[in-house]
Design a protein around this motif. Structure first.
Motif: not given
Lengths: 212, 332
Positions: A76, A79-82, A85-86, B80-81, B109, B112-113
């Motif tokens: 989490l 990586i960042g981004g979607a 989070a996933i 990227a978020a 992204g 969600m974050n």
């Protein structure tokens, strides 16, 4: 002889094995993402699992829950981004379900997978057919839930196979979520990179257990 | 490998931040252990305004941290978020008891974050509210507006939100004005050549020599169609037609106009585009209150541009017209 459970230190080794597999898959995942996304999935996963490797070395992990959960928080944060989070939510959710377990057995793996999927769905709102990692994860969880034996090795094999099959199916889907969604039919014929990643993780865990 | 003037590709985000901090001469400071910047002195009792998203769109987002603009910005890796712990660190730095408004582009992204960060902030007693920007008319039909992406229209929303957050003393009110600015903004982009991610060294999409992508997204996401390159006037007519009928913008409306360079397009081309946009708006009896033109929201070396319109009412005009100052945007 089949393996019914692995110890805490074996779980740590298994996560190193998984992390190395993901780092080694950087270029393959990058190419898969370039076909239908912006091409950063491989970089992100490699960065995330390098952080997991470092965490496994540096942190005191007292039980299997700790290994799963801290893998999640490492992903989490790094990586960042979607994807962060996933995949982070998946391992954090899975970890919580393990509730201080000192070994990983088939029942624990089942519970962890189910809880991981629930967290992923809560976070990302993806359903089967949206061309996301859920297309590989949900069939794996279904396969796990149908298994009533006690062999972790057998279960890990079923999970990896179901995930692989789900990942292959994403080639027939058009993306409905994430940055690839506006590509629509141009995503046909390409597997979803997130689905490839979760399959790689399950396959690596299975390989590790079978190698014992 | 696409050529870029960088050092180690893994260091681009860190080194970009270092350069930005130096260029600001103390007007922004870094948040410890986070790739985030904030204004050094935020008045007590002020509602915080935090913007953010992936890096690679410079000067967005951190270039818009300043007086009467954003109070802080958090940036992720290229395209990227940012991760939740980074967003949380920036949130804590901005909260002065009145809460923090999160303002960012509508991407899975980022959503969600920032949502995870909002949950973590709540656990620490900090209230947040969120406005997601979805101005790109090419990215989904109107009935699915919350599936749309946020592109250069971010700038209008940040401008209005920054002024509102400086003037209004409740998070709910700042949220209301910001959401209205978002709802009154529409954009559309095109591209003729791709940008590339430094770490892969590869372009984010491929496009033929004589082709243009209509409706191109900020990370190379596909738009509405790919066509033979056409003259500027014809292109602008098509773009403005889609933008105008979407809100819709009507005769008698007053708007602000932004023509944004996605990276490698020349000012000459933007000015040629502007001339046609103005001709069309004049014909439609839409009055242009202000024009911004330049590189605000980029996609590395992507060649292309976007057109954004913000429809004004008395309230939005008041906040739009207030002076503001930051590294990338100054209004007197």
């Amino acid at each position: 002889m089949t393996i019914d459970s692995i110890s805490l230190s074996q779980v740590k080794d298994a996560f190193h094995f998984i992390a190395n597999r993901m780092v080694d898959s950087k270029d393959m995942l990058t190419q898969a993402d370039q076909a239908i996304g912006d091409g950063d999935h491989g970089i992100g996963m490699a960065r995330g699992f390098e952080a997991v490797n470092n965490m496994l070395e540096a942190k005191t992990l007292n039980n299997v829950e700790d290994v799963f959960f801290n893998t999640g928080t490492s992903l989490l944060a790094s990586i960042g981004g979607a994807s962060g989070a996933i995949f982070g939510s998946f391992f954090m959710g899975a970890g919580k379900a393990l509730q201080g377990a000192e070994i990983l057995n088939a029942a624990g793996y089942q519970k962890a997978l189910e809880a991981g999927l629930a967290m992923v769905k809560k976070r990302g709102n993806a359903s089967i057919g949206d061309k996301t990692m859920v297309d590989a994860l949900e069939p794996a969880v279904d396969a796990a839930n149908q298994y009533s034996g006690s062999s972790l090795e057998e279960l890990a094999g079923l999970v990896a196979a179901a995930s692989h099959e789900g990942m292959e199916k994403t080639k027939t889907f058009t993306a409905k979520i994430g940055k690839a969604k506006t590509l629509g039919e141009r995503t046909l014929g390409h597997a979803d990179p997130g689905a490839i990643s979760i399959t790689l993780i399950f396959e690596a865990l299975k390989e590790y257990i079978s190698s014992l | 490998m696409v050529k870029k003037i960088i050092n180690n590709p893994k260091d681009v985000v860190k080194e970009t931040m270092e350069g930005l901090l130096l260029a600001n001469h103390g007007k922004i400071v870094k948040v410890e252990d986070a790739n985030a910047v904030v204004r050094p002195s935020i008045p007590a009792g002020k509602v915080g305004l935090l913007v953010g998203g992936g890096s690679g769109h410079e000067p967005l987002f951190a270039g818009f941290v300043g007086d009467h603009l954003a109070d802080g910005a958090v940036s992720g890796n290229v395209f990227a978020a940012p991760a939740p712990d980074q967003i949380l660190a920036a949130t804590k730095a901005l909260d002065h008891g009145k809460g923090v408004l999160y303002l960012y582009g509508n991407y899975a992204g980022d959503n969600m974050n920032f949502d995870i960060a909002a949950e973590l902030a709540e656990l620490e007693g900090i209230s947040t509210k969120t406005v997601r920007i979805y101005d790109d008319v090419a990215s989904a039909p109107l009935e699915r507006i919350d599936d749309r992406r946020g592109i250069a229209g971010d700038l209008f929303v940040i401008k209005v939100a920054g002024a509102a957050a400086a003037e209004l003393d409740s998070l709910d009110e700042v949220f209301r004005v910001t959401a209205k600015a978002r709802d009154f903004t529409r954009s559309m982009g095109v591209a003729i050549s791709p940008g590339s991610i430094p770490e892969t060294g590869q372009p984010t999409f491929e496009i033929g020599e004589g082709e243009i992508e209509i409706g191109m997204g900020l990370h190379g996401e596909a738009g509405v169609s790919r066509e033979k390159l056409m003259p500027a006037d014809e292109l602008v007519s098509r773009m403005t037609d889609l933008i105008l009928k979407d809100l819709p913008f009507k005769a008698g409306d007053e708007v602000c106009l932004l023509i944004n360079n996605l990276g490698a397009t020349t000012m000459m081309e933007l000015l040629i585009v502007n001339r046609k946009v103005r001709e069309i708006l004049a014909e439609a009896k839409i009055n242009v209150h202000d024009t911004m033109m330049g590189s605000y929201c980029t996609s590395q070396e992507m060649a292309g541009f976007s057109i954004s319109l913000l429809k004004l009412d008395d309230e939005l005009k008041k906040y739009y017209d207030m002076p503001a100052e930051s590294f990338a945007f100054t209004k007197r």
